[in-house]
Motif scaffolding. Structure first.
Motif, PDB file in Angstrom:
ATOM      1  N   TYR A 112      -8.037 -29.004 -17.842  1.00  0.00           N
ATOM      2  CA  TYR A 112      -7.127 -29.939 -18.511  1.00  0.00           C
ATOM      3  C   TYR A 112      -5.737 -29.909 -17.893  1.00  0.00           C
ATOM      4  CZ  TYR A 112     -10.321 -31.279 -22.246  1.00  0.00           C
ATOM      5  OH  TYR A 112     -11.378 -31.829 -22.952  1.00  0.00           O
ATOM      6  N   PHE A 113      -5.320 -28.764 -17.388  1.00  0.00           N
ATOM      7  CA  PHE A 113      -4.002 -28.666 -16.749  1.00  0.00           C
ATOM      8  C   PHE A 113      -3.970 -29.500 -15.471  1.00  0.00           C
ATOM      9  CE2 PHE A 113      -0.679 -26.902 -14.094  1.00  0.00           C
ATOM     10  CZ  PHE A 113       0.362 -26.697 -14.996  1.00  0.00           C
ATOM     11  N   ASP A 114      -5.035 -29.407 -14.669  1.00  0.00           N
ATOM     12  CA  ASP A 114      -5.083 -30.084 -13.368  1.00  0.00           C
ATOM     13  C   ASP A 114      -5.686 -31.482 -13.434  1.00  0.00           C
ATOM     14  OD1 ASP A 114      -3.997 -27.839 -12.063  1.00  0.00           O
ATOM     15  OD2 ASP A 114      -5.985 -26.922 -11.869  1.00  0.00           O
ATOM     16  N   GLY A 115      -6.313 -31.819 -14.585  1.00  0.00           N
ATOM     17  CA  GLY A 115      -7.033 -33.083 -14.640  1.00  0.00           C
ATOM     18  C   GLY A 115      -8.276 -33.034 -13.772  1.00  0.00           C
ATOM     19  N   ASP A 116      -8.949 -31.898 -13.764  1.00  0.00           N
ATOM     20  CA  ASP A 116     -10.120 -31.679 -12.913  1.00  0.00           C
ATOM     21  C   ASP A 116     -11.392 -31.903 -13.728  1.00  0.00           C
ATOM     22  OD1 ASP A 116     -11.921 -30.920 -11.001  1.00  0.00           O
ATOM     23  OD2 ASP A 116     -11.436 -28.783 -11.069  1.00  0.00           O
ATOM     24  N   ASP A 121      -4.317 -33.200 -19.592  1.00  0.00           N
ATOM     25  CA  ASP A 121      -3.791 -33.098 -20.948  1.00  0.00           C
ATOM     26  C   ASP A 121      -3.191 -31.701 -21.105  1.00  0.00           C
ATOM     27  OD1 ASP A 121      -3.356 -32.819 -23.711  1.00  0.00           O
ATOM     28  OD2 ASP A 121      -5.057 -34.101 -24.220  1.00  0.00           O
ATOM     29  N   LYS A 122      -1.878 -31.604 -20.935  1.00  0.00           N
ATOM     30  CA  LYS A 122      -1.231 -30.301 -20.959  1.00  0.00           C
ATOM     31  C   LYS A 122      -1.313 -29.642 -22.338  1.00  0.00           C
ATOM     32  CE  LYS A 122       0.456 -29.982 -16.685  1.00  0.00           C
ATOM     33  NZ  LYS A 122      -0.178 -31.117 -16.000  1.00  0.00           N
ATOM     34  N   ALA A 123      -1.267 -30.433 -23.402  1.00  0.00           N
ATOM     35  CA  ALA A 123      -1.371 -29.855 -24.743  1.00  0.00           C
ATOM     36  C   ALA A 123      -2.750 -29.246 -24.967  1.00  0.00           C
ATOM     37  CB  ALA A 123      -1.075 -30.922 -25.800  1.00  0.00           C
ATOM     38  N   GLU A 124      -3.797 -29.965 -24.527  1.00  0.00           N
ATOM     39  CA  GLU A 124      -5.154 -29.442 -24.654  1.00  0.00           C
ATOM     40  C   GLU A 124      -5.323 -28.203 -23.772  1.00  0.00           C
ATOM     41  OE1 GLU A 124      -9.138 -29.753 -26.267  1.00  0.00           O
ATOM     42  OE2 GLU A 124      -7.163 -30.549 -26.817  1.00  0.00           O
ATOM     43  N   VAL A 154       3.771 -27.762 -24.833  1.00  0.00           N
ATOM     44  CA  VAL A 154       4.313 -26.936 -25.912  1.00  0.00           C
ATOM     45  C   VAL A 154       5.830 -26.936 -25.771  1.00  0.00           C
ATOM     46  CG1 VAL A 154       4.299 -24.778 -24.581  1.00  0.00           C
ATOM     47  CG2 VAL A 154       3.996 -24.702 -27.066  1.00  0.00           C
ATOM     48  N   GLU A 155       6.536 -26.665 -26.847  1.00  0.00           N
ATOM     49  CA  GLU A 155       7.992 -26.618 -26.768  1.00  0.00           C
ATOM     50  C   GLU A 155       8.429 -25.457 -25.865  1.00  0.00           C
ATOM     51  OE1 GLU A 155      11.940 -26.261 -29.704  1.00  0.00           O
ATOM     52  OE2 GLU A 155       9.919 -26.448 -30.550  1.00  0.00           O
ATOM     53  N   GLN A 156       9.340 -25.748 -24.952  1.00  0.00           N
ATOM     54  CA  GLN A 156       9.776 -24.725 -24.007  1.00  0.00           C
ATOM     55  C   GLN A 156      10.384 -23.534 -24.732  1.00  0.00           C
ATOM     56  OE1 GLN A 156      13.132 -25.615 -21.399  1.00  0.00           O
ATOM     57  NE2 GLN A 156      12.002 -24.770 -19.665  1.00  0.00           N
ATOM     58  N   SER A 157      10.004 -22.343 -24.326  1.00  0.00           N
ATOM     59  CA  SER A 157      10.523 -21.122 -24.932  1.00  0.00           C
ATOM     60  C   SER A 157      10.451 -19.993 -23.911  1.00  0.00           C
ATOM     61  CB  SER A 157       9.718 -20.740 -26.184  1.00  0.00           C
ATOM     62  OG  SER A 157      10.063 -19.435 -26.621  1.00  0.00           O
ATOM     63  N   TYR A 158      11.602 -19.583 -23.410  1.00  0.00           N
ATOM     64  CA  TYR A 158      11.613 -18.488 -22.441  1.00  0.00           C
ATOM     65  C   TYR A 158      11.207 -17.173 -23.097  1.00  0.00           C
ATOM     66  CZ  TYR A 158      13.478 -21.074 -18.490  1.00  0.00           C
ATOM     67  OH  TYR A 158      13.624 -21.945 -17.440  1.00  0.00           O
ATOM     68  N   ASN A 159      11.550 -17.003 -24.366  1.00  0.00           N
ATOM     69  CA  ASN A 159      11.145 -15.772 -25.054  1.00  0.00           C
ATOM     70  C   ASN A 159       9.629 -15.650 -25.089  1.00  0.00           C
ATOM     71  OD1 ASN A 159      13.742 -14.852 -25.588  1.00  0.00           O
ATOM     72  ND2 ASN A 159      13.862 -15.862 -27.582  1.00  0.00           N
TER      73      ASN A 159
END
Length: 291
Positions: A112-116, A121-124, A154-159
């Motif tokens: 899902y990240f690469d669309g492979d 779909d980054k959320a999935e 997802v909401e960006q969070s460095y922590n």
């Protein structure tokens, strides 16, 4: 073909082991069916045969074995023993992932990240990374850290990124070492901490990563999170230079030119400036031309 579940297969099996396991498989034993699939897959106790491996993986997969479902998905993805079929691969991986198999969850996250084989779909992707990461799969922990660092699905969070990167790094995930080293060195989303950065750069450097060797050499030179030690700088610059790192070659040349941490040698300085210049590192070309 690449299959998993080696711990439940009779690896290092003899022909007798194969016969015994095959007999159980013929009687409908799902675990034995998966094991026979693996035996054919790896040529373990029987001649390697991907088509027969798929045949037995399919029987076990239809019987509910998550490991067989995942292995069958791998077969369809690679076209090993069966015509390549991305949709079928995803469907079998999904069945295994829904049963909680971490490797299948990771595979879906990456797909899902690469669309492979599926629509990107980054959320999935992040959803599946999280499930696999909670099962302590280091690659998934790294992937989840990356998602939080960059806000992928997802909401960006460095922590949160640091939390997951650290979990992966503690399992010797090299990519997580690199991510943490960069975050702490640059103070990106976290307080700048050269000591923590040096810890991760050193692991990378010892692992053989040339840019990290150069960075660690510079940190010893400028006393960034480690004691100032120009001889140590030379050691790390030499390692990276020998791996054809242009910055490391320039730094080593400068040390030879100045006799800093090593016996002065203009001939060696010229040699390393030349190698760095050959990689279009402009400042090395200027120093080479001057010498």
């Amino acid at each position: 073909m690449i299959a998993i579940g080696l711990s439940v297969a009779v690896m290092g099996a003899s022909a007798e082991d194969f016969t015994s396991t095959a007999a159980k498989a013929d009687q409908g034993d799902v675990l034995a069916q998966f094991q026979v699939g693996q035996m054919y897959d790896f040529g373990d106790g029987v001649k390697q045969d991907f088509e027969k491996a798929v045949e037995w993986y399919k029987k076990a997969a239809e019987g509910g074995s998550a490991e067989a479902q995942f292995s069958l998905g791998i077969a369809y993805a690679g076209g090993d023993g069966v015509p390549q079929d991305s949709e079928a691969a995803i469907n079998w991986h999904l069945k295994a992932a829904n049963q909680g198999l971490a490797d299948a969850q990771l595979t879906l996250a990456q797909a899902y990240f690469d669309g492979d084989g599926v629509q990107e779909d980054k959320a999935e992707s992040t959803k599946w990374y999280l499930l696999a990461a909670k099962q302590n799969l280091k690659s998934a922990q790294y992937g989840l850290g990356r998602a939080y660092e960059h806000g992928y699905g997802v909401e960006q969070s460095y922590n949160d990124a640091i939390t997951w990167y650290t979990m992966a790094a503690e399992q010797d995930e090299e990519r997580a070492w690199r991510a943490l080293a960069s975050i702490y060195y640059e103070g990106r989303g976290a307080e700048q901490d050269y000591t923590k950065a040096a810890k991760w750069y050193k692991l990378l450097a010892e692992y053989g990563d040339a840019p990290s060797q150069t960075r660690l050499g510079l940190m010893h030179y400028y006393k960034e999170g480690v004691p100032q030690n120009h001889s140590e700088s030379v050691k790390w610059f030499t390692k990276s230079a020998e791996q054809n790192d242009a910055v490391g070659q320039f730094a080593l040349a400068a040390m030879y030119e100045q006799g800093d941490g090593i016996e002065q040698s203009l001939s060696k300085a010229t040699e390393w400036y030349k190698k760095s210049c050959d990689q279009d590192y402009a400042i090395s070309c200027k120093r080479y031309n001057k010498l």
